[in-house]
Design an enzyme around this catalytic site. Sequence first.
Site, PDB file in Angstrom:
ATOM      1  NE  ARG A  75       9.619  66.990  61.409  1.00 13.90           N
ATOM      2  CZ  ARG A  75      10.424  66.013  60.998  1.00 13.90           C
ATOM      3  NH1 ARG A  75       9.938  64.851  60.622  1.00 13.90           N
ATOM      4  NH2 ARG A  75      11.734  66.184  60.978  1.00 13.90           N
ATOM      5  CG  HIS A 119      13.989  65.796  56.116  1.00 12.95           C
ATOM      6  ND1 HIS A 119      12.940  65.576  56.990  1.00 12.95           N
ATOM      7  CD2 HIS A 119      14.324  64.584  55.635  1.00 12.95           C
ATOM      8  CE1 HIS A 119      12.647  64.281  57.019  1.00 12.95           C
ATOM      9  NE2 HIS A 119      13.479  63.653  56.205  1.00 12.95           N
ATOM     10  CD  GLU A 164      15.366  59.778  60.573  1.00 13.49           C
ATOM     11  OE1 GLU A 164      16.058  59.192  59.744  1.00 13.49           O
ATOM     12  OE2 GLU A 164      14.224  59.408  60.880  1.00 13.49           O
ATOM     13  CG  ASN A 293      11.899  61.203  62.984  1.00 14.29           C
ATOM     14  OD1 ASN A 293      11.073  61.969  63.462  1.00 14.29           O
ATOM     15  ND2 ASN A 293      12.565  61.468  61.866  1.00 14.29           N
ATOM     16  CE1 TYR A 295       9.021  55.859  59.355  1.00 14.27           C
ATOM     17  CE2 TYR A 295      10.690  57.057  60.564  1.00 14.27           C
ATOM     18  CZ  TYR A 295       9.700  57.035  59.611  1.00 14.27           C
ATOM     19  OH  TYR A 295       9.370  58.173  58.928  1.00 14.27           O
ATOM     20  CD  GLU A 352      10.370  61.471  59.619  1.00  9.54           C
ATOM     21  OE1 GLU A 352      10.671  60.331  59.236  1.00  9.54           O
ATOM     22  OE2 GLU A 352      11.006  62.496  59.330  1.00  9.54           O
TER      23      GLU A 352
END
Length: 448
Positions: A75, A119, A164, A293, A295, A352
Amino acid sequence: MYTFPKDFLWGVATAAQQIEGAAAEDGRGPSIWDTFSAIPDKIAGNDTPALACDFYHRYPEHLALAKELGFNAFRFSFSWPRILPEGTGAVNQKGLDFYKRMIDEMLRLGLTPNATLYHWDLPQALDDRGGFLTRDIAGWFGDYAEVLFKEFGDVIPLWSTFNEPIATYVGYGHGWFAPGRTGGERDGRTANHHLLLAHGEAVQRFRQSGATGQIGIVVDVWHHHPARPDCPEDVALAERENEKAYRSYLHPLFKGGYSPALTQWMEDNHYLPPILEGDFEKIRQPLDFFGLNCYNRVVDCADPSVNVRQKTEHAGGNFLDNGTEYYPQAIYDALHILKEQYGVTIPIYITENGTHAPDERIVENGVEVIHDPVRIRYFQGFLEWLSKAMAEGVDVRGYFAWTLLDNFEWTAGYGTRFGMATAPVGGGDILLKDSAYWWQEFLKNKKI
Ligand code: BGC
């Protein structure tokens, strides 16, 4: 322990501004992050992305490493100011040529390209013209996207419009990120509304372009939990934070408008962005996939004197040595939120997932090594919970680890490291961390 389908995509995720370097080379224009990082004290250590990992020159080595570790996908993001130095108008052929070479190499190695159009590196020239605070951004972004759809529409199977959106809200509303504007909540909401319009515009252009691949968007879901589930103030706080964060994107994308709760809150506080007739229809374009994504989760407490860490500590310790909570179930929860609360039935890619870690770099038997057990434990835990969600019927088609090499970690500079490997800023010998070997082993077994 883990079960993953045979045709699953396994990749690493990267972003142009964080890895490419060559900031002023071959006609690239400045981005808002180049400008922002030149302001003293905005970035830890006053680091800048000017050199980064030098992916611009060293991509063959980096792609070869991803391949060697056993990944089958990669990616990356296009740098808008490398393609259109002024943001609109003349295309920089040398910039386009770089991506041609790089994508060709990816294909040659058998790495499936997963491209992101944006991004966070807006051309500075466009911020000078209002950036995301003007509706014009939708057309500018559409034109930029079209250049890439025409050029690469037949070779890239996976496209994401934005990575994001919350970073844009932060950069325009609160100034912690580039472009460092501090217009407050209303400007943040306005920037995000225009970003969503730009997303819709790009999806429409994609459909018109005849590109053969699939298109989606990448949103990060950090679900907020109340620290004290039986405390109404904590519950209300967590609810509001969820509304302000991921729900403010998922609602318009999948339900055709801002949620009643967010709308009410924005109205009450005069934060409502300028919404015109037809905006929500434009935003709610049918998507081919969703990029998640993930985390961690966030734990909120309305009482600042309460030690949240003590509240959430489980027996055995659930905090990592980097200070963050170890809550791998976050990925399972996020996938179920998508499925159950937003009716997402299109394929999902984990675009991610990763962590920074207190890497221990030492010489053992004359050989330099980097031990990063925290990162390995993190990946293992998230993959287990991912596998569990998939076993329960969530349609996930691929996973991208953040990230291959330590890189420019935005305001945290180069000191906060997410890589499974490292190299000096600006390029040099690459040293694999234990987690890179862990991935290699893991991916080998997957093939058996
Ligand atoms: C961003 C990456 C960033 C990573 C780690 C994600 O939110 O998309 O660009 O490096 O988090 O902080």
